[in-house]
Design a protein around this motif. Structure first.
Motif, PDB file in Angstrom:
ATOM      1  N   GLU A 171      66.862 117.546 -44.537  1.00 40.36           N
ATOM      2  CA  GLU A 171      68.111 117.650 -44.773  1.00 40.36           C
ATOM      3  C   GLU A 171      68.602 118.565 -43.388  1.00 40.36           C
ATOM      4  OE1 GLU A 171      71.407 120.010 -47.701  1.00 40.36           O
ATOM      5  OE2 GLU A 171      69.303 119.698 -48.166  1.00 40.36           O
ATOM      6  N   GLU A 172      67.823 119.296 -42.736  1.00 37.05           N
ATOM      7  CA  GLU A 172      67.885 119.958 -41.700  1.00 37.05           C
ATOM      8  C   GLU A 172      68.237 119.167 -40.267  1.00 37.05           C
ATOM      9  OE1 GLU A 172      65.806 120.943 -43.627  1.00 37.05           O
ATOM     10  OE2 GLU A 172      66.888 122.636 -44.671  1.00 37.05           O
ATOM     11  N   SER A 173      67.238 118.387 -40.356  1.00 39.47           N
ATOM     12  CA  SER A 173      67.232 117.622 -38.904  1.00 39.47           C
ATOM     13  C   SER A 173      68.378 116.489 -39.148  1.00 39.47           C
ATOM     14  CB  SER A 173      65.974 117.091 -38.785  1.00 39.47           C
ATOM     15  OG  SER A 173      65.505 116.136 -39.939  1.00 39.47           O
ATOM     16  N   MET A 174      68.545 115.928 -40.268  1.00 39.69           N
ATOM     17  CA  MET A 174      69.892 115.162 -40.122  1.00 39.69           C
ATOM     18  C   MET A 174      71.343 115.632 -39.871  1.00 39.69           C
ATOM     19  SD  MET A 174      70.734 111.874 -40.940  1.00 39.69           S
ATOM     20  CE  MET A 174      72.355 111.142 -41.014  1.00 39.69           C
ATOM     21  N   GLY A 175      71.214 117.151 -40.482  1.00 40.07           N
ATOM     22  CA  GLY A 175      72.460 117.817 -40.081  1.00 40.07           C
ATOM     23  C   GLY A 175      72.524 117.920 -38.723  1.00 40.07           C
ATOM     24  N   ALA A 176      71.626 118.299 -38.018  1.00 41.73           N
ATOM     25  CA  ALA A 176      71.553 118.593 -36.484  1.00 41.73           C
ATOM     26  C   ALA A 176      71.786 117.383 -35.701  1.00 41.73           C
ATOM     27  CB  ALA A 176      70.141 119.025 -36.047  1.00 41.73           C
ATOM     28  N   ILE A 177      71.531 116.201 -36.238  1.00 39.90           N
ATOM     29  CA  ILE A 177      71.822 114.831 -35.643  1.00 39.90           C
ATOM     30  C   ILE A 177      73.456 114.578 -35.698  1.00 39.90           C
ATOM     31  CG2 ILE A 177      71.599 112.457 -35.789  1.00 39.90           C
ATOM     32  CD1 ILE A 177      68.938 112.933 -36.703  1.00 39.90           C
ATOM     33  N   LEU A 178      73.865 114.978 -36.802  1.00 40.29           N
ATOM     34  CA  LEU A 178      75.088 114.852 -37.149  1.00 40.29           C
ATOM     35  C   LEU A 178      75.963 115.814 -36.279  1.00 40.29           C
ATOM     36  CD1 LEU A 178      75.418 114.335 -40.966  1.00 40.29           C
ATOM     37  CD2 LEU A 178      75.593 112.323 -39.348  1.00 40.29           C
ATOM     38  N   ASP A 179      75.705 116.862 -36.195  1.00 33.48           N
ATOM     39  CA  ASP A 179      76.633 117.832 -35.356  1.00 33.48           C
ATOM     40  C   ASP A 179      76.390 117.557 -34.076  1.00 33.48           C
ATOM     41  OD1 ASP A 179      76.658 119.377 -37.899  1.00 33.48           O
ATOM     42  OD2 ASP A 179      75.196 120.760 -37.352  1.00 33.48           O
ATOM     43  N   SER A 180      75.072 117.155 -33.395  1.00 28.50           N
ATOM     44  CA  SER A 180      75.018 116.869 -32.120  1.00 28.50           C
ATOM     45  C   SER A 180      76.116 115.440 -31.763  1.00 28.50           C
ATOM     46  CB  SER A 180      73.484 116.435 -31.779  1.00 28.50           C
ATOM     47  OG  SER A 180      73.607 116.243 -30.613  1.00 28.50           O
ATOM     48  N   LEU A 181      76.106 114.768 -32.703  1.00 25.27           N
ATOM     49  CA  LEU A 181      77.008 113.496 -32.442  1.00 25.27           C
ATOM     50  C   LEU A 181      78.519 114.073 -32.427  1.00 25.27           C
ATOM     51  CD1 LEU A 181      75.467 110.829 -34.598  1.00 25.27           C
ATOM     52  CD2 LEU A 181      75.636 110.902 -32.195  1.00 25.27           C
ATOM     53  N   ALA A 182      78.861 115.047 -33.262  1.00 25.92           N
ATOM     54  CA  ALA A 182      80.084 115.474 -33.383  1.00 25.92           C
ATOM     55  C   ALA A 182      80.498 116.160 -32.179  1.00 25.92           C
ATOM     56  CB  ALA A 182      80.129 116.540 -34.626  1.00 25.92           C
ATOM     57  N   ARG A 183      79.517 116.667 -31.332  1.00 28.97           N
ATOM     58  CA  ARG A 183      79.736 117.394 -30.151  1.00 28.97           C
ATOM     59  C   ARG A 183      79.764 116.595 -29.047  1.00 28.97           C
ATOM     60  NH1 ARG A 183      75.988 121.228 -32.520  1.00 28.97           N
ATOM     61  NH2 ARG A 183      74.245 120.311 -31.388  1.00 28.97           N
ATOM     62  N   GLY A 184      79.749 115.283 -29.153  1.00 29.11           N
ATOM     63  CA  GLY A 184      79.660 114.180 -28.061  1.00 29.11           C
ATOM     64  C   GLY A 184      78.209 114.237 -27.434  1.00 29.11           C
ATOM     65  N   GLU A 185      77.238 114.928 -28.194  1.00 30.03           N
ATOM     66  CA  GLU A 185      75.981 114.735 -27.604  1.00 30.03           C
ATOM     67  C   GLU A 185      75.480 113.425 -27.739  1.00 30.03           C
ATOM     68  OE1 GLU A 185      75.865 119.532 -27.561  1.00 30.03           O
ATOM     69  OE2 GLU A 185      74.130 118.316 -28.850  1.00 30.03           O
ATOM     70  N   ALA A 186      74.228 113.124 -27.350  1.00 27.99           N
ATOM     71  CA  ALA A 186      73.121 111.935 -27.579  1.00 27.99           C
ATOM     72  C   ALA A 186      71.814 112.395 -28.044  1.00 27.99           C
ATOM     73  CB  ALA A 186      73.013 110.926 -26.410  1.00 27.99           C
ATOM     74  N   PRO A 187      71.732 112.605 -29.652  1.00 33.65           N
ATOM     75  CA  PRO A 187      70.431 113.173 -29.980  1.00 33.65           C
ATOM     76  C   PRO A 187      69.436 111.969 -29.663  1.00 33.65           C
ATOM     77  CG  PRO A 187      71.688 112.438 -31.728  1.00 33.65           C
ATOM     78  CD  PRO A 187      72.751 112.466 -30.676  1.00 33.65           C
ATOM     79  N   LYS A 188      68.096 112.563 -29.702  1.00 36.37           N
ATOM     80  CA  LYS A 188      66.942 111.406 -29.260  1.00 36.37           C
ATOM     81  C   LYS A 188      66.631 110.854 -30.567  1.00 36.37           C
ATOM     82  CE  LYS A 188      62.247 111.311 -27.605  1.00 36.37           C
ATOM     83  NZ  LYS A 188      61.008 111.906 -27.186  1.00 36.37           N
ATOM     84  N   PRO A 189      66.611 109.355 -30.492  1.00 35.26           N
ATOM     85  CA  PRO A 189      66.258 108.732 -31.658  1.00 35.26           C
ATOM     86  C   PRO A 189      64.746 108.723 -32.087  1.00 35.26           C
ATOM     87  CG  PRO A 189      66.665 107.219 -29.864  1.00 35.26           C
ATOM     88  CD  PRO A 189      67.092 108.595 -29.398  1.00 35.26           C
ATOM     89  N   GLY A 190      64.336 108.139 -32.889  1.00 34.30           N
ATOM     90  CA  GLY A 190      62.987 107.952 -33.458  1.00 34.30           C
ATOM     91  C   GLY A 190      62.567 109.128 -34.256  1.00 34.30           C
ATOM     92  N   PRO A 191      61.202 109.502 -34.505  1.00 31.12           N
ATOM     93  CA  PRO A 191      60.829 110.537 -35.370  1.00 31.12           C
ATOM     94  C   PRO A 191      61.326 111.877 -34.966  1.00 31.12           C
ATOM     95  CG  PRO A 191      59.079 109.094 -34.602  1.00 31.12           C
ATOM     96  CD  PRO A 191      60.133 108.584 -33.819  1.00 31.12           C
ATOM     97  N   GLN A 192      61.738 112.450 -35.855  1.00 33.53           N
ATOM     98  CA  GLN A 192      62.448 114.001 -35.758  1.00 33.53           C
ATOM     99  C   GLN A 192      61.547 115.110 -35.947  1.00 33.53           C
ATOM    100  OE1 GLN A 192      65.625 114.007 -34.539  1.00 33.53           O
ATOM    101  NE2 GLN A 192      64.991 111.903 -33.889  1.00 33.53           N
ATOM    102  N   ASP A 193      60.235 114.741 -36.207  1.00 32.49           N
ATOM    103  CA  ASP A 193      59.448 116.010 -36.593  1.00 32.49           C
ATOM    104  C   ASP A 193      58.240 116.130 -35.632  1.00 32.49           C
ATOM    105  OD1 ASP A 193      57.792 113.577 -37.233  1.00 32.49           O
ATOM    106  OD2 ASP A 193      56.951 114.168 -38.940  1.00 32.49           O
ATOM    107  N   GLY A 194      58.317 115.207 -34.397  1.00 32.42           N
ATOM    108  CA  GLY A 194      57.150 115.462 -33.380  1.00 32.42           C
ATOM    109  C   GLY A 194      56.090 114.614 -33.332  1.00 32.42           C
ATOM    110  N   ARG A 195      56.070 113.667 -34.584  1.00 32.87           N
ATOM    111  CA  ARG A 195      54.946 112.829 -34.357  1.00 32.87           C
ATOM    112  C   ARG A 195      55.360 111.552 -33.618  1.00 32.87           C
ATOM    113  NH1 ARG A 195      54.163 108.785 -39.651  1.00 32.87           N
ATOM    114  NH2 ARG A 195      56.076 108.976 -40.754  1.00 32.87           N
ATOM    115  N   GLN A 196      54.209 110.926 -32.934  1.00 34.56           N
ATOM    116  CA  GLN A 196      54.262 109.837 -31.873  1.00 34.56           C
ATOM    117  C   GLN A 196      54.600 108.309 -32.925  1.00 34.56           C
ATOM    118  OE1 GLN A 196      50.675 108.749 -30.216  1.00 34.56           O
ATOM    119  NE2 GLN A 196      51.602 107.615 -28.211  1.00 34.56           N
TER     120      GLN A 196
END
Length: 229
Positions: A171-196
């Motif tokens: 829930e936290e990482s999804m919220g961070a992605i939405l907030d980043s997009l709302a600010r006009g930023e480009a969040p990094k796609p792919g896994p959000q927990d650090g795994r390869q």
């Protein structure tokens, strides 16, 4: 799964999109797609051309893009096929949006693997930011859709936003992605927990040196095979 229906074919829709034609750049791309098929089989290009048309509509409207009925009819005419055939394709594949969407089309996978791994938490992050399934936010930024499997089950839960996948969500990482997009930023796609990619959570459990570099295990395997002989 969201219902599939066309935006009403009203005079206003015809006035806005009835004169749709390819841009000069997209005309070249369309000819390239059609040229991939032998004579008499040009209608096979309907899927890439519908996608191209949707992207052009997106560029014109500042959104992820959609397919008004007059635009679908244009693609059908371009390929010399009955309009209903192109309409059938557009309604079958959920990659085609049949109604207007926002700048970011948030497609949340709700199929069993993602559901078991927390897709409800992903939807909660969306809800807390005003996103509602089947609707576009008042500012035109986000459209939320719950969809069937998107093919990244090993990284559940996940979402597709426009052309990018975001995986291993909380829930936290999804919220961070939405907030980043709302600010006009480009969040990094792919896994959000650090795994390869889709490696085991916590890192690989075998052939661990391969995660560091292109390590050659063959000498060890050959030696072991020799000892066994």
């Amino acid at each position: 799964m969201a219902e599939r229906f066309f935006a009403p074919d009203v005079p206003e829709l015809r006035e806005r999109w009835g004169s749709f034609t390819w841009t000069s750049a997209n005309e070249k791309t369309a000819r390239m797609y059609v040229g991939r098929y032998p004579e008499g089989r040009q209608q096979s290009a309907v899927i890439p051309l519908l996608d191209l048309a949707q992207r052009q509509v997106g560029d014109e409207t500042g959104t992820q893009g959609w397919l008004p009925i007059p635009v679908i009819e244009y693609v059908a005419a371009y390929l010399g096929m009955p309009p209903v055939r192109a309409l059938e394709v557009a309604t079958f594949y959920t990659m085609f949006n049949l109604v207007p969407v926002g700048k970011y089309h948030v497609q949340v996978c709700g199929t069993t693997p993602c559901m078991l791994r927390g897709s409800d938490d992903v939807l909660s992050a969306c809800k807390s930011r005003g996103l509602k399934k089947g609707h576009t936010t008042a500012d035109g930024l986000f459209t939320l859709t719950e969809v069937e499997c998107l093919g990244a089950c090993a990284n559940a839960p996940m979402v597709q936003i426009n052309d990018d996948n975001y995986e291993d969500l909380t829930e936290e990482s999804m919220g961070a992605i939405l907030d980043s997009l709302a600010r006009g930023e480009a969040p990094k796609p792919g896994p959000q927990d650090g795994r390869q990619t889709s490696c085991p959570a916590g890192g690989p459990t075998t052939l661990k040196k391969m995660a560091e570099r292109n390590y050659d295990y063959r000498p060890q395997w050959n030696a072991a095979a020799g000892e066994g002989a």
